[in-house]
Design an enzyme around this catalytic site. Structure first.
Site, PDB file in Angstrom:
ATOM      1  N   GLY A 169       0.674  -1.123  -0.092  1.00  0.00           N
ATOM      2  CA  GLY A 169       0.096   0.036   0.068  1.00  0.00           C
ATOM      3  C   GLY A 169       0.943   1.233  -0.035  1.00  0.00           C
ATOM      4  CB  ILE A 170       3.426   2.465   2.167  1.00  0.00           C
ATOM      5  CG1 ILE A 170       2.669   2.801   3.285  1.00  0.00           C
ATOM      6  CG2 ILE A 170       4.555   3.460   2.194  1.00  0.00           C
ATOM      7  CD1 ILE A 170       3.433   2.150   4.599  1.00  0.00           C
ATOM      8  CB  THR A 247       9.687   5.701   5.082  1.00  0.00           C
ATOM      9  OG1 THR A 247       9.066   5.079   3.971  1.00  0.00           O
ATOM     10  CG2 THR A 247      10.277   6.987   4.602  1.00  0.00           C
ATOM     11  NE  ARG A 249       8.872  -0.875  12.390  1.00  0.00           N
ATOM     12  CZ  ARG A 249       8.094  -0.086  12.102  1.00  0.00           C
ATOM     13  NH1 ARG A 249       8.079   0.756  11.016  1.00  0.00           N
ATOM     14  NH2 ARG A 249       6.712  -0.298  12.539  1.00  0.00           N
ATOM     15  CG  ASP A 273      10.661   8.523   9.420  1.00  0.00           C
ATOM     16  OD1 ASP A 273      10.513   9.449   9.982  1.00  0.00           O
ATOM     17  OD2 ASP A 273       9.269   7.966   9.402  1.00  0.00           O
ATOM     18  CD  GLU A 278      13.029   3.990  14.825  1.00  0.00           C
ATOM     19  OE1 GLU A 278      12.000   4.241  15.610  1.00  0.00           O
ATOM     20  OE2 GLU A 278      13.263   3.999  13.579  1.00  0.00           O
ATOM     21  CG  HIS A 296       9.800   6.081  13.134  1.00  0.00           C
ATOM     22  ND1 HIS A 296      10.140   4.606  13.553  1.00  0.00           N
ATOM     23  CD2 HIS A 296       8.726   5.686  12.303  1.00  0.00           C
ATOM     24  CE1 HIS A 296       9.271   3.684  13.255  1.00  0.00           C
ATOM     25  NE2 HIS A 296       8.362   4.270  12.125  1.00  0.00           N
TER      26      HIS A 296
END
Length: 350
Positions: A169-170, A247, A249, A273, A278, A296
């Site tokens: 989708g992205i 964007t 992982r 991102d 993190e 992120h």
């Protein structure tokens, strides 16, 4: 006694809808635990979370109780009635879904909820990396007016080849946004996608994608198969001066290989991102001013947050009412039908 739903992370955008959705069908309780031990000990008789059958989860709850790793899932299955975890967000790598499957706990996520937000963030990273916009803005804010910005090291989008790894989708939404520019778009996924535009060309391997791309953008979930998927080999197959965007992982990329390639100029820039550990960011990345680094926030907008909260809560409501919610993660869809946990939660309370 109504079944309970535990919010492991606050609802920020749909508080009124939350009350209406669960009125008369479930009691909403909030996470107050500041440690994993307190969390797990609170599901027993008389505990704060006694009677909880399902969880709403945001990644922010890891700060207090840790990731939903194997030890936590086993303990949760042993000490509670929880049989559904509704992750707020598309990524669910902080949940050990294989152990959930073993212990009869199903997991849902919110696919599609932040597609537009993440895709537009990726578009920004692409433009900023090619034109060094982030560096230029920092020069203005610091009073140096273009220094160290150098137009000779920047490039237009026109005529570039965009390679997309993972046309879900992205990835597909990003492809549509990038198609506003005169670029060639190619992609690789495990399977050739159906119903994609003619201008979006499929290539047969990750290596071929890297060989042809000027800009490589990553849009695959993090799992055992994708950890380190873009390593030294793949980065060196990219053309010298290519741009890498991530964007998805952080651990999908071999960070050491990426930093080496930035250091010797094989990668002209990266737009990130996400990071492997993190919120820690490797300080070496900060020494490359041409790179664009975000904390992120790619999938975060008011609209995206509202959609993902409603979607996650809708999955929980469906489970409470009927024993099965929507948006079950792919790894666990085969568990439906064989699981004894898919009883109506009101039956579990009887």
């Amino acid at each position: 006694m109504l079944p309970r739903v535990l919010l492991c992370g606050e609802i920020e955008y749909v508080q009124d809808e939350l009350k209406k959705m669960f009125h008369g069908i479930a009691e909403i309780v909030h996470l107050v635990s500041e440690s994993r031990s307190h969390f797990l000990s609170s599901f027993g008789p008389g505990g704060l979370y006694e009677g909880t059958v399902a969880l709403y989860r945001r990644n922010s709850c890891s700060e207090a109780i840790g990731k939903f790793d194997a030890p936590l899932i086993h303990a949760l299955a042993d000490t509670s009635m929880v049989r559904w975890i509704a992750q707020s967000g598309g990524g669910y790598d902080e949940i050990d879904v294989q152990v959930c499957k073993e212990r009869g706990i199903l997991v849902s996520n919110t696919p599609g909820a932040n597609e537009d937000a993440t895709a537009t963030a990726t578009l920004y990273l692409m433009l900023s990396c090619l034109r060094h916009f982030s560096m230029a803005e920092r020069s203005l804010r610091s009073g140096t007016w273009k220094i160290p910005y150098n137009a000779a090291q920047t490039h237009d989008v026109t005529g570039r080849t965009l390679g997309i790894l993972g046309l879900g989708g992205i990835g597909l939404r990003f492809a549509h946004l990038a198609h506003a520019f005169p670029m060639r778009t190619i992609y690789f996924s495990r399977r050739k996608a159906e119903s994609v535009p003619d201008w979006c060309e499929y290539v047969a391997s990750v290596e071929e994608l890297c060989r042809q791309a000027d800009i490589l953008s990553l849009h695959v979930p993090l799992n055992q198969a994708t950890t380190g998927m873009i390593g030294e080999k793949e980065i060196r197959i990219l053309k010298r001066g290519s741009v890498l965007l991530n964007t998805s992982r952080g651990r999908i990329v071999d960070q050491e290989a990426m930093i080496r390639a930035l250091g010797d100029g094989h990668l002209s820039s990266v737009g990130l991102d996400v990071y492997p550990d993190e919120p820690r960011v490797d300080p070496r990345l900060l020494t490359f001013p041409q790179c664009t680094l975000l904390p992120h926030i790619g999938g975060e907008s008011a609209e995206a947050w509202r959609t993902r909260e409603l979607q996650a809560l809708g999955n929980l409501k469906a489970f409470v009412l009927g024993g099965v919610g929507e948006d079950i993660v792919p790894e666990l869809k085969t568990a439906i039908g064989s699981s004894t946990t898919l009883l109506n939660p009101s039956q579990q309370q009887a």
